[in-house]
Design a protein around this motif. Structure first.
Motif, PDB file in Angstrom:
ATOM      1  N   ILE A 218       0.882  -1.164   0.000  1.00 14.56           N
ATOM      2  CA  ILE A 218       0.000   0.000   0.000  1.00 14.56           C
ATOM      3  C   ILE A 218       0.917   1.210   0.000  1.00 14.56           C
ATOM      4  O   ILE A 218       1.653   1.429   0.963  1.00 14.56           O
ATOM      5  N   GLY A 219       0.922   1.975  -1.074  1.00 19.45           N
ATOM      6  CA  GLY A 219       1.916   3.029  -1.224  1.00 19.45           C
ATOM      7  C   GLY A 219       3.281   2.395  -1.396  1.00 19.45           C
ATOM      8  O   GLY A 219       3.485   1.547  -2.252  1.00 19.45           O
ATOM      9  N   ASN A 220       4.224   2.776  -0.544  1.00 21.04           N
ATOM     10  CA  ASN A 220       5.572   2.214  -0.582  1.00 21.04           C
ATOM     11  C   ASN A 220       5.793   1.145   0.472  1.00 21.04           C
ATOM     12  O   ASN A 220       6.894   0.617   0.600  1.00 21.04           O
ATOM     13  N   LEU A 221       4.758   0.812   1.233  1.00 18.23           N
ATOM     14  CA  LEU A 221       4.903  -0.089   2.367  1.00 18.23           C
ATOM     15  C   LEU A 221       4.309  -1.459   2.098  1.00 18.23           C
ATOM     16  O   LEU A 221       3.242  -1.582   1.495  1.00 18.23           O
ATOM     17  N   GLY A 222       5.001  -2.498   2.557  1.00 17.52           N
ATOM     18  CA  GLY A 222       4.438  -3.841   2.535  1.00 17.52           C
ATOM     19  C   GLY A 222       3.454  -3.984   3.678  1.00 17.52           C
ATOM     20  O   GLY A 222       3.831  -3.890   4.841  1.00 17.52           O
ATOM     21  N   MET A 223       2.198  -4.214   3.363  1.00 22.85           N
ATOM     22  CA  MET A 223       1.161  -4.161   4.396  1.00 22.85           C
ATOM     23  C   MET A 223       0.325  -5.440   4.505  1.00 22.85           C
ATOM     24  O   MET A 223      -0.430  -5.606   5.437  1.00 22.85           O
ATOM     25  N   ARG A 224       0.439  -6.352   3.534  1.00 21.55           N
ATOM     26  CA  ARG A 224      -0.373  -7.566   3.581  1.00 21.55           C
ATOM     27  C   ARG A 224       0.473  -8.753   3.144  1.00 21.55           C
ATOM     28  O   ARG A 224       0.971  -8.804   2.031  1.00 21.55           O
TER      29      ARG A 224
END
Length: 254
Positions: free
Chosen positions: A49-55
């Motif tokens: 999500i955006g630049n972040l690993g979130m899932r």
């Protein structure tokens, strides 16, 4: 005379580290790789999500050929049989046995996560393990005596350090920048211009290897190489591991 240190800190022991190490060696960069010895070879996919690993999705449940709502990158850990060769010449630090949030662990489990990981890493890499990175950046006062007893001398958080000073408490070591930050290059310029007059200065850059595969404006392989090239152009900066930076810094301050 005081010095300026630049260090990379990479988490999780991922397949992308192979390419990272090629770039680090090209520019004579030092780095610290924070590994989980209980998870060698584990494979998952990381949705951004955006630049972040979130899932995070388990390997067997993910179809890379299918169209997904999120963009995914492989979060594949290097197998045990290959880690010694891959990381030869670099500092290895503990990241707990199984990447557990220590704030949610019982005292017994917290000790196991730290002590077994440190022992495993020392047995595998035949180097003294003196560094630690808190999973999820979640530091806990309760684990500091355990870290000290295990021989850990510094522990990295994901807090932010804005003045480039070495921390008074090495068990709450903040990063200077996450590589995905929009202000990485301006922060580096500020570091280049800073004068190490009263004390040594430290710039700690944090990253996960899979993030470079996201190929966003702020998280891509070209940015990694651009950062390394920029730092390497400054002969007054010592590029080394986190442990070496602390060792040199503390050696002049004992």
């Amino acid at each position: 005379m005081h010095r300026k240190f630049f260090v990379w800190s990479f988490d999780d022991g991922l397949e992308q580290d192979r390419r990272i190490i090629e770039i680090l060696k090209k520019y004579h960069m030092g780095a610290t790789f924070n590994l989980n010895s209980g998870l060698y070879g584990e494979k998952t996919w990381e949705g951004r999500i955006g630049n972040l690993g979130m899932r995070e999705v388990p390997y067997e449940q993910f179809n890379p050929e299918k169209k997904h709502l999120l963009n995914y990158a492989p979060h594949f850990r290097i197998p045990y049989e290959e880690v010694q060769e891959v990381y030869q010449g670099f500092e290895i630090a503990s990241h707990t046995l199984e990447h557990k949030n220590l704030k949610k662990c019982s005292e017994e489990e917290m000790k196991r996560q730290i002590e077994e990981d440190v022992q495993n890493l020392q047995n595998t890499f035949r180097q003294e393990i003196t560094g630690f990175a808190y999973p999820y950046g979640m530091s806990s006062e309760a684990c500091i005596p355990v870290l000290k007893n295990a021989g850990i001398r510094y522990a990295r958080t994901v807090g932010k350090n804005t003045d480039f000073r070495f921390p008074e408490d090495p068990y709450h070591l903040p990063m200077t920048c996450w590589h995905i930050s929009k202000n990485v290059l301006p922060e580096l310029e500020r570091f280049y211009e800073a004068e190490a007059e009263e004390d040594d200065l430290l710039f700690l850059m944090f990253a996960h290897g899979y993030e470079f595969d996201f190929n966003t404006v702020e998280s891509n392989w070209n940015k990694l190489e651009r950062i390394c090239r920029s730092v390497a152009e400054h002969s007054d900066i010592i590029c080394c591991s986190t442990a070496d930076a602390f060792r040199m810094h503390e050696g002049d301050n004992v």
